[in-house]
Design an enzyme around this catalytic site. Structure first.
Site, PDB file in Angstrom:
ATOM      1  N   TYR A  58       0.830  -1.197   0.000  1.00  0.00           N
ATOM      2  CA  TYR A  58       0.000   0.000   0.000  1.00  0.00           C
ATOM      3  C   TYR A  58       0.871   1.258   0.000  1.00  0.00           C
ATOM      4  O   TYR A  58       1.443   1.638   1.025  1.00  0.00           O
ATOM      5  CB  TYR A  58      -0.933   0.021   1.212  1.00  0.00           C
ATOM      6  CG  TYR A  58      -1.903  -1.134   1.296  1.00  0.00           C
ATOM      7  CD1 TYR A  58      -2.226  -1.901   0.168  1.00  0.00           C
ATOM      8  CD2 TYR A  58      -2.521  -1.464   2.496  1.00  0.00           C
ATOM      9  CE1 TYR A  58      -3.117  -2.958   0.249  1.00  0.00           C
ATOM     10  CE2 TYR A  58      -3.423  -2.508   2.579  1.00  0.00           C
ATOM     11  CZ  TYR A  58      -3.707  -3.260   1.463  1.00  0.00           C
ATOM     12  OH  TYR A  58      -4.595  -4.311   1.536  1.00  0.00           O
ATOM     13  N   PRO A 210     -15.980  -3.953   2.945  1.00  0.00           N
ATOM     14  CA  PRO A 210     -17.332  -4.342   3.350  1.00  0.00           C
ATOM     15  C   PRO A 210     -18.385  -3.297   3.000  1.00  0.00           C
ATOM     16  O   PRO A 210     -19.585  -3.583   3.094  1.00  0.00           O
ATOM     17  CB  PRO A 210     -17.204  -4.504   4.871  1.00  0.00           C
ATOM     18  CG  PRO A 210     -16.097  -3.571   5.248  1.00  0.00           C
ATOM     19  CD  PRO A 210     -15.118  -3.659   4.109  1.00  0.00           C
TER      20      PRO A 210
END
Length: 321
Positions: A58, A210
């Site tokens: 990342y 999510p």
């Protein structure tokens, strides 16, 4: 707060974790604010044992460095998961490759520990299986890091049930990370899905995205809402046509949210939590107000009728990538 077990580790974490990737890259990078992100992470640490999710890929190490900065003096409060196995070949274009060789894994673990400012990684994932390296070799190298005391527990990301079985025979799989939300439900498949595999094998299931990469929050109105370079600007589910079709899913969530005076994001997270006590979602945010809202979702109790209505939401239009 009702804590959830992080697999067989003996560690308990808050029901909702914090995904840190977007603080460094992937989404709306023009809004990146390291100081604000540090504040978000430290707020999370102040409100229970929140699982922090990062990876060496990342931002090509930037995100781990950022998390390490937030953890300075607070390391004992944190449960930190990071990952290895994806290589950033070009940061500007986000060109990626895979490297699951034992040598690479060992080097990356040491580099991650330095960036995080920690002596031990709580949960270390194989970010992706390298098709050119037998999983047994990669997982064996990871298990050696546990023996060496550099890693406490091991996890897998985006694997098949067969791959999870292979790894678990060599060293216990503490957690499996994969996408799960109201618009990505593959992990719930009773034959191939990993939610059931984790329940059967005592592992945690850790859903990333999510909230459908922000789509399920209801904050976006069209395919043009994303700046150039934002991952979503080229993602199939956010393209014109698919975007409008997928708003039907948001409408279904909004209907249930209204019954509880909750936000759509909280309702979508509560649905994810309802998939099992071993499920620990890690929604990402770099804004404190959204973190507070996300953490509050753990207190939202959906009824059987709510869950049935959400399960009946329309299928998603567009592939994941």
């Amino acid at each position: 707060m009702h804590l959830r077990p992080l697999g067989p580790t003996g560690v308990e974490v808050a029901p909702i974790g914090l995904g840190c990737m977007g603080m460094s890259w992937g989404y709306a990078e023009s809004e990146r604010d390291d100081a604000a992100s540090v504040e978000v992470i430290r707020y999370a640490l102040d409100h229970g044992p929140v699982l922090l999710d990062t990876a060496d890929a990342y931002g090509a190490g930037h995100n781990e460095t950022l998390v390490g900065r937030a953890l300075a003096g607070r390391g004992h409060d944190a449960v930190v998961a990071t990952k290895t196995g994806i290589v950033v070949d070009d940061l500007a274009t986000r060109a990626l490759s895979r490297n699951g060789s034992p040598e690479h894994i060992r080097r990356c673990a040491d580099a991650s520990l330095r960036r995080l400012g920690r002596d031990t990684i709580d949960l270390y994932y194989l970010h992706r299986v390298d098709p050119d390296v037998p999983l047994e070799e990669s997982w064996g190298a990871l298990s050696e890091l546990v023996t060496a005391g550099k890693v406490r527990h091991l996890g897998l990301s985006e694997v098949t049930r067969g791959q999870a079985d292979t790894a678990h025979r060599i060293h216990p799989v503490a957690a499996v990370q994969s996408e799960l939300s109201l618009w990505t439900r593959d992990a719930l498949d009773p034959v191939h899905g990993l939610v059931g595999w984790c329940a059967d094998n005592g592992a945690a299931f850790v859903p990333f995205a999510p909230l459908g990469r922000g789509f399920l929050t209801g904050r976006y109105s069209g395919a043009g809402d994303f700046e150039p370079g934002d991952f979503r600007a080229s993602n199939p589910r956010f393209q014109e046509g698919a975007f409008e079709a997928n708003l039907r899913i948001v409408a279904a969530v909004e209907k249930v949210a209204a019954r509880h005076a909750a936000t759509t994001a909280q309702t979508a997270l509560a649905w994810t939590l309802a998939q099992g006590d071993h499920v620990v979602p890690v929604p990402g945010t770099k804004q404190l107000r959204y973190l507070k809202s996300n953490l509050a979702a753990a207190g939202l109790r959906l009824t059987a009728a709510d869950l049935a209505d959400l399960d009946a939401a329309p299928a998603v239009t567009g592939s994941r990538y």
